[in-house]
Design a protein around this motif. Structure first.
Motif, PDB file in Angstrom:
ATOM      1  N   VAL A  22      12.745 -45.778  23.713  1.00 28.05           N
ATOM      2  CA  VAL A  22      12.645 -43.826  24.162  1.00 28.05           C
ATOM      3  C   VAL A  22      14.070 -44.058  24.569  1.00 28.05           C
ATOM      4  O   VAL A  22      14.724 -42.971  24.323  1.00 28.05           O
ATOM      5  CB  VAL A  22      11.984 -43.661  25.805  1.00 28.05           C
ATOM      6  N   LEU A  23      14.713 -45.311  25.140  1.00 27.48           N
ATOM      7  CA  LEU A  23      15.868 -44.868  25.208  1.00 27.48           C
ATOM      8  C   LEU A  23      16.851 -45.002  24.269  1.00 27.48           C
ATOM      9  O   LEU A  23      17.948 -44.059  23.267  1.00 27.48           O
ATOM     10  CB  LEU A  23      16.708 -46.590  25.360  1.00 27.48           C
ATOM     11  N   GLU A  24      16.278 -45.522  22.365  1.00 26.00           N
ATOM     12  CA  GLU A  24      17.464 -45.590  21.186  1.00 26.00           C
ATOM     13  C   GLU A  24      17.603 -43.648  21.149  1.00 26.00           C
ATOM     14  O   GLU A  24      17.354 -43.334  20.339  1.00 26.00           O
ATOM     15  CB  GLU A  24      16.366 -46.779  20.512  1.00 26.00           C
ATOM     16  N   GLN A  28      19.672 -41.409  19.790  1.00 25.29           N
ATOM     17  CA  GLN A  28      20.050 -40.221  18.733  1.00 25.29           C
ATOM     18  C   GLN A  28      19.875 -39.022  19.009  1.00 25.29           C
ATOM     19  O   GLN A  28      20.769 -38.144  18.011  1.00 25.29           O
ATOM     20  CB  GLN A  28      18.909 -41.290  17.752  1.00 25.29           C
ATOM     21  N   LYS A  29      19.137 -38.119  19.796  1.00 24.54           N
ATOM     22  CA  LYS A  29      18.911 -37.335  19.502  1.00 24.54           C
ATOM     23  C   LYS A  29      20.200 -37.002  20.822  1.00 24.54           C
ATOM     24  O   LYS A  29      20.272 -35.397  20.942  1.00 24.54           O
ATOM     25  CB  LYS A  29      17.827 -36.895  19.874  1.00 24.54           C
ATOM     26  N   GLY A  30      21.025 -37.573  20.743  1.00 24.89           N
ATOM     27  CA  GLY A  30      22.621 -37.085  21.792  1.00 24.89           C
ATOM     28  C   GLY A  30      22.504 -37.127  23.000  1.00 24.89           C
ATOM     29  O   GLY A  30      23.317 -36.218  23.767  1.00 24.89           O
ATOM     30  N   ASP A  74      10.542 -34.271  23.468  1.00 22.60           N
ATOM     31  CA  ASP A  74      10.095 -34.487  21.528  1.00 22.60           C
ATOM     32  C   ASP A  74       9.817 -35.838  21.378  1.00 22.60           C
ATOM     33  O   ASP A  74      10.273 -36.359  19.811  1.00 22.60           O
ATOM     34  CB  ASP A  74      11.772 -33.332  20.810  1.00 22.60           C
ATOM     35  N   ILE A  75      10.637 -36.433  22.217  1.00 26.24           N
ATOM     36  CA  ILE A  75      11.135 -37.912  22.777  1.00 26.24           C
ATOM     37  C   ILE A  75       9.138 -38.757  22.194  1.00 26.24           C
ATOM     38  O   ILE A  75       8.474 -38.904  23.389  1.00 26.24           O
ATOM     39  CB  ILE A  75      12.131 -38.520  23.151  1.00 26.24           C
TER      40      ILE A  75
END
Length: 168
Positions: A22-24, A28-30, A74-75
């Motif tokens: 989730v962190l990654e 990635q989505k800023g 969205d994650i």
């Protein structure tokens, strides 16, 4: 900055063991995110290995404006916001800062999910937690500062040996 553009910290529930993924994805989505990790030595039958594990299982913190509230879903792996009476709880910046300083400075601590009895209010006056307020309790003969993260039902207990503090 407009009211709906001001960023606040929120706690999110994640699926079990999905915190790092989730962190990654958030990164990635800023989206600014914080996952407090600790290094532990794991023992298997054939070897030992140092691994980083979340301090609070199934929790991750995000700093977002109100306008991005739904965007986090969205994650893959996010379950829900930690909420109270149906509204996501805002986590004070000082609580996130206290967790970061505790971990970065490798201070001895434990995380407890039960309620701790009220004690003396103090403010740390030196050391990595300078300026942080909390409650003192006597645990196994050593003084500890209790940094409550009331919004998510956990308490960070930090060993204050070597730091000084004042009574409030």
């Amino acid at each position: 900055m407009k009211k709906n553009q001001e960023k606040s910290w929120y706690a999110l529930y994640t699926k079990s063991r999905a915190e790092k993924k989730v962190l990654e994805q958030l990164t990635q989505k800023g989206i600014e995110a914080y996952l407090p990790l600790k290094r532990t030595l794991k023992q298997w039958s054939d070897r030992k290995k140092w691994v980083e594990t979340p301090i609070i299982s199934s929790y991750i913190f995000v700093k977002i404006p109100q306008a991005d509230y739904q965007r986090v879903f969205d994650i893959n792996g996010i379950v829900a916001y930690v909420s109270y009476k149906g509204k996501a709880c805002v986590i004070p910046e000082s609580d996130i800062l206290a967790m970061k300083r505790t971990i970065e400075n490798q201070m001895e601590f434990s995380v407890e999910s039960d309620q701790i009895e009220k004690g003396q209010q103090i403010t740390v006056t030196s050391g990595p937690l300078e300026g942080i307020c909390g409650q003192v309790m006597d645990v196994q003969g050593t003084k500890k500062i209790i940094l409550r993260i009331n919004h998510i039902g956990y308490t960070l207990v930090v060993n204050l040996d070597g730091a000084t503090f004042k009574k409030d």
